[in-house]
Design a protein around this motif. Structure first.
Motif, mmCIF file in Angstrom:
data_model
loop_
_atom_site.group_PDB
_atom_site.id
_atom_site.type_symbol
_atom_site.label_atom_id
_atom_site.label_comp_id
_atom_site.label_asym_id
_atom_site.label_seq_id
_atom_site.Cartn_x
_atom_site.Cartn_y
_atom_site.Cartn_z
ATOM 1 N N UNK A 189 -5.797 -8.546 -7.915
ATOM 2 C CA UNK A 189 -4.361 -8.795 -7.785
ATOM 3 C C UNK A 189 -3.572 -7.486 -7.921
ATOM 4 N N UNK A 190 -3.965 -6.667 -8.899
ATOM 5 C CA UNK A 190 -3.186 -5.472 -9.223
ATOM 6 C C UNK A 190 -3.285 -4.384 -8.159
ATOM 7 N N UNK A 191 -4.469 -4.282 -7.526
ATOM 8 C CA UNK A 191 -4.652 -3.190 -6.558
ATOM 9 C C UNK A 191 -4.585 -3.641 -5.108
ATOM 10 N N UNK A 192 -4.552 -4.968 -4.890
ATOM 11 C CA UNK A 192 -4.607 -5.442 -3.497
ATOM 12 C C UNK A 192 -3.533 -6.482 -3.182
ATOM 13 N N UNK A 193 -3.585 -7.628 -3.838
ATOM 14 C CA UNK A 193 -2.699 -8.734 -3.442
ATOM 15 C C UNK A 193 -1.236 -8.446 -3.761
ATOM 16 N N UNK A 194 -0.932 -7.942 -4.937
ATOM 17 C CA UNK A 194 0.464 -7.678 -5.301
ATOM 18 C C UNK A 194 1.057 -6.489 -4.551
ATOM 19 N N UNK A 195 0.330 -5.362 -4.397
ATOM 20 C CA UNK A 195 0.919 -4.221 -3.670
ATOM 21 C C UNK A 195 0.929 -4.396 -2.155
ATOM 22 N N UNK A 196 0.277 -5.460 -1.630
ATOM 23 C CA UNK A 196 0.183 -5.623 -0.170
ATOM 24 C C UNK A 196 1.546 -5.764 0.481
ATOM 25 N N UNK A 212 5.537 -7.936 -12.537
ATOM 26 C CA UNK A 212 6.771 -8.719 -12.475
ATOM 27 C C UNK A 212 6.992 -9.304 -11.079
ATOM 28 N N UNK A 213 6.281 -8.786 -10.089
ATOM 29 C CA UNK A 213 6.383 -9.372 -8.746
ATOM 30 C C UNK A 213 5.730 -10.752 -8.684
ATOM 31 N N UNK A 214 4.836 -11.029 -9.620
ATOM 32 C CA UNK A 214 4.134 -12.307 -9.620
ATOM 33 C C UNK A 214 4.978 -13.376 -10.309
ATOM 34 N N UNK A 265 -4.565 -15.940 -17.025
ATOM 35 C CA UNK A 265 -3.216 -16.253 -16.560
ATOM 36 C C UNK A 265 -2.183 -15.859 -17.615
ATOM 37 N N UNK A 266 -2.498 -16.120 -18.873
ATOM 38 C CA UNK A 266 -1.583 -15.743 -19.962
ATOM 39 C C UNK A 266 -1.440 -14.223 -20.015
ATOM 40 N N UNK A 267 -2.561 -13.504 -19.804
ATOM 41 C CA UNK A 267 -2.517 -12.040 -19.826
ATOM 42 C C UNK A 267 -1.637 -11.505 -18.697
ATOM 43 N N UNK A 268 -1.682 -12.139 -17.521
ATOM 44 C CA UNK A 268 -0.824 -11.725 -16.414
ATOM 45 C C UNK A 268 0.648 -11.890 -16.780
ATOM 46 N N UNK A 269 0.949 -13.022 -17.409
ATOM 47 C CA UNK A 269 2.326 -13.274 -17.840
ATOM 48 C C UNK A 269 2.779 -12.205 -18.833
ATOM 49 N N UNK A 270 1.910 -11.881 -19.794
ATOM 50 C CA UNK A 270 2.248 -10.864 -20.794
ATOM 51 C C UNK A 270 2.422 -9.489 -20.147
ATOM 52 N N UNK A 271 1.618 -9.207 -19.113
ATOM 53 C CA UNK A 271 1.755 -7.928 -18.403
ATOM 54 C C UNK A 271 3.148 -7.802 -17.788
ATOM 55 N N UNK A 272 3.637 -8.889 -17.220
ATOM 56 C CA UNK A 272 4.968 -8.863 -16.615
ATOM 57 C C UNK A 272 6.084 -8.768 -17.633
ATOM 58 N N UNK A 273 5.857 -9.356 -18.818
ATOM 59 C CA UNK A 273 6.902 -9.357 -19.850
ATOM 60 C C UNK A 273 6.864 -8.100 -20.709
ATOM 61 N N UNK A 274 5.654 -7.684 -21.100
ATOM 62 C CA UNK A 274 5.564 -6.606 -22.083
ATOM 63 C C UNK A 274 4.606 -5.495 -21.663
ATOM 64 N N UNK A 281 15.859 -21.569 -9.671
ATOM 65 C CA UNK A 281 16.444 -20.369 -10.280
ATOM 66 C C UNK A 281 15.364 -19.494 -10.916
ATOM 67 N N UNK A 282 14.405 -20.137 -11.582
ATOM 68 C CA UNK A 282 13.423 -19.392 -12.368
ATOM 69 C C UNK A 282 12.479 -18.558 -11.506
ATOM 70 N N UNK A 283 12.164 -19.018 -10.278
ATOM 71 C CA UNK A 283 11.225 -18.254 -9.448
ATOM 72 C C UNK A 283 11.763 -16.876 -9.076
ATOM 73 N N UNK A 284 13.043 -16.635 -9.296
ATOM 74 C CA UNK A 284 13.613 -15.315 -9.008
ATOM 75 C C UNK A 284 13.702 -14.444 -10.266
ATOM 76 N N UNK A 285 13.151 -14.952 -11.371
ATOM 77 C CA UNK A 285 13.079 -14.164 -12.597
ATOM 78 C C UNK A 285 11.793 -13.342 -12.578
ATOM 79 N N UNK A 286 11.865 -12.019 -12.711
ATOM 80 C CA UNK A 286 10.649 -11.195 -12.690
ATOM 81 C C UNK A 286 9.615 -11.676 -13.713
ATOM 82 N N UNK A 287 8.372 -11.841 -13.249
ATOM 83 C CA UNK A 287 7.289 -12.248 -14.134
ATOM 84 C C UNK A 287 7.363 -13.684 -14.613
#
Length: 444
Positions: free
Chosen positions: A223-230, A277-279, A259-268, A131-137
């Motif tokens: 990640x932000x300019x290549x892997x996620x927008x691909x 949030x795609x990650x 990794x923590x900063x990526x999580x925070x980017x998706x949350x806040x 269930x959780x893998x479908x939660x944004x971020x």
């Protein structure tokens, strides 16, 4: 001698598996909330709803005696469920024989195949993760000692996500050579290259990496300019064996902080929040992070925490049935007493018992013999201790302290990661009688 399944004594019928029982209970609970003022259904109410007698319902729910397949199917259908193959265990000898044939050559080792009849569900871990893998971020942390089934669970999460359209990449940090951990920049470049390869994308590190800004920034930008927008689909990134990084403090603090900063980017996060949030991040590890990480820079205190436990008696019984052994109570109680529900050791023992007729008591008496099914595993555990004198002394201290030893946190975490100890009131004790007997003998 304990009776085994044989062609002359056919036991037909099915028994609810742990997974099936979890599904049925969840459906019953939801129905009771909606239609019965939140009160659990009585047997009489269940009988009216399913058309099954009280006696049959009791048999199904106790999961001890087999019922016929249509009975189980009727119970499921009464709550709007379609019964699946992993919802029940067949006690027909033909199925048991096919299971044993599958295992005749070698015991199970490593990740279990997705359709393996020997994977045991440990609710609610699978459902929570799926269930959780479908939660944004989302960030999921899966923790358990070695050989507790983390990789098998990880494979099922990945399969579930792929079936529903997520991109997936699984990276085992154990694959990185020692030289990769020489410095942070090199490690993060390796990390990015591995993720790109897993996604079937060109590496493009030379064009996109600028060491002037530092490794963490360049990796995040990659990640932000290549892997996620691909691709517009969410990306499920699973990092296995992250505890390997704990051995390199000069890398660990920055990597985990990133990794923590990526999580925070998706949350806040601000403008790029939707992109991050795609990650969906899954971190798999066998020990606690014993590094002095800043509270606000650690990914180990946020997100969903899943800790895989030992098998309990019901799950050992269920696995005993899957190996085609009758008198499951006697086998299960003996094994639980010997290996404490350790998933890998339980599988090893049941494989051995399925191959040769032996009484449970005799099996226990020869468990630490040089030719026992456990001998290779025990030698590997001993080798791990001998590579670290402080860890070896900590294990000796544990064996010599009946009430449990108070160990230094670093040694306690390492022993727990090897599955050698468990804790009661912060005191370390051998995690099972097999380890207690073997190490008491070899570490005199």
């Amino acid at each position: 001698m304990i009776d085994r399944l044989s062609s002359s004594r056919r036991k037909r019928g099915v028994v609810l598996s742990s997974h099936g029982w979890q599904r049925l209970q969840a459906a019953e609970h939801l129905s009771a909330l909606r239609e019965n003022l939140g009160r659990p259904y009585t047997l009489e109410q269940l009988s009216d709803r399913t058309g099954l007698s009280n006696n049959t319902l009791t048999k199904v729910r106790h999961r001890q005696k087999p019922v016929d397949y249509p009975t189980l199917e009727a119970y499921f259908q009464a709550f709007g469920l379609a019964i699946a193959t992993d919802d029940y265990l067949s006690q027909d000898n033909d199925r048991s024989a096919s299971v044993l044939t599958h295992l005749q050559q070698t015991p199970l080792k490593g990740q279990l195949e997705l359709d393996s009849p020997f994977y045991i569900y440990r609710p609610p871990a699978e459902k929570l993760c799926n269930d959780e893998v479908f939660t944004p971020g989302a960030l999921i942390r899966i923790k358990a000692p070695r050989q507790f089934g983390k990789t098998s669970l990880m494979a099922r999460i990945l399969s579930h996500a792929e079936d529903r359209g997520l991109r997936t990449a699984a990276i085992s940090l154990q694959l990185a050579d020692n030289r990769i951990f020489t410095d942070l920049d090199q490690f993060l470049r390796w990390f990015c290259a591995m993720v790109a390869r897993a996604l079937g994308l060109p590496t493009e590190l030379e064009e996109r990496w600028d060491s002037l800004f530092g490794g963490s920034y360049s990796c995040s930008d990659y990640f932000e300019t290549y892997l996620l927008p691909a691709d517009p689909s969410p990306l499920l990134l699973v990092l296995d064996e992250v505890n390997v990084v704990f051995n390199y403090p000069h890398i660990a603090a920055d990597f985990f902080g990133m990794l923590r900063a990526w999580y925070e980017q998706g949350k806040h996060g601000g403008v790029n929040r939707e992109l991050w949030q795609r990650l969906r991040l899954v971190i798999v590890h066998s020990t606690e992070a014993y590094l002095p990480l800043n509270l606000h820079q650690s990914p180990f205190n946020v997100g969903l925490s899943i800790e895989l436990s030992c098998f309990n008696l019901d799950r050992v019984k269920e696995l005993t049935l899957r190996y085609g052994l009758s008198s499951e109570n006697a086998y299960a109680e003996t094994l639980l007493n010997l290996v404490g529900g350790h998933p890998y050791l339980t599988q090893l023992a049941l494989f051995d018992l399925s191959q040769r007729p032996i009484e449970p008591k005799e099996f226990t008496q020869t468990a630490i013999a040089p030719d026992s099914i456990f001998s290779s595993h025990l030698r590997q555990q001993l080798a791990c201790l001998e590579q670290d004198p402080e860890l070896l002394n900590a294990m000796k201290q544990t064996l010599l302290t009946p009430e449990g030893a108070l160990l230094h946190p670093t040694q306690a975490f390492k022993l727990q990661g090897l599955g050698l100890v468990s804790f009661q009131n912060q005191r370390a004790l051998p995690s099972c009688n097999l380890y207690r007997a073997y190490f008491s003998q070899v570490l005199k």
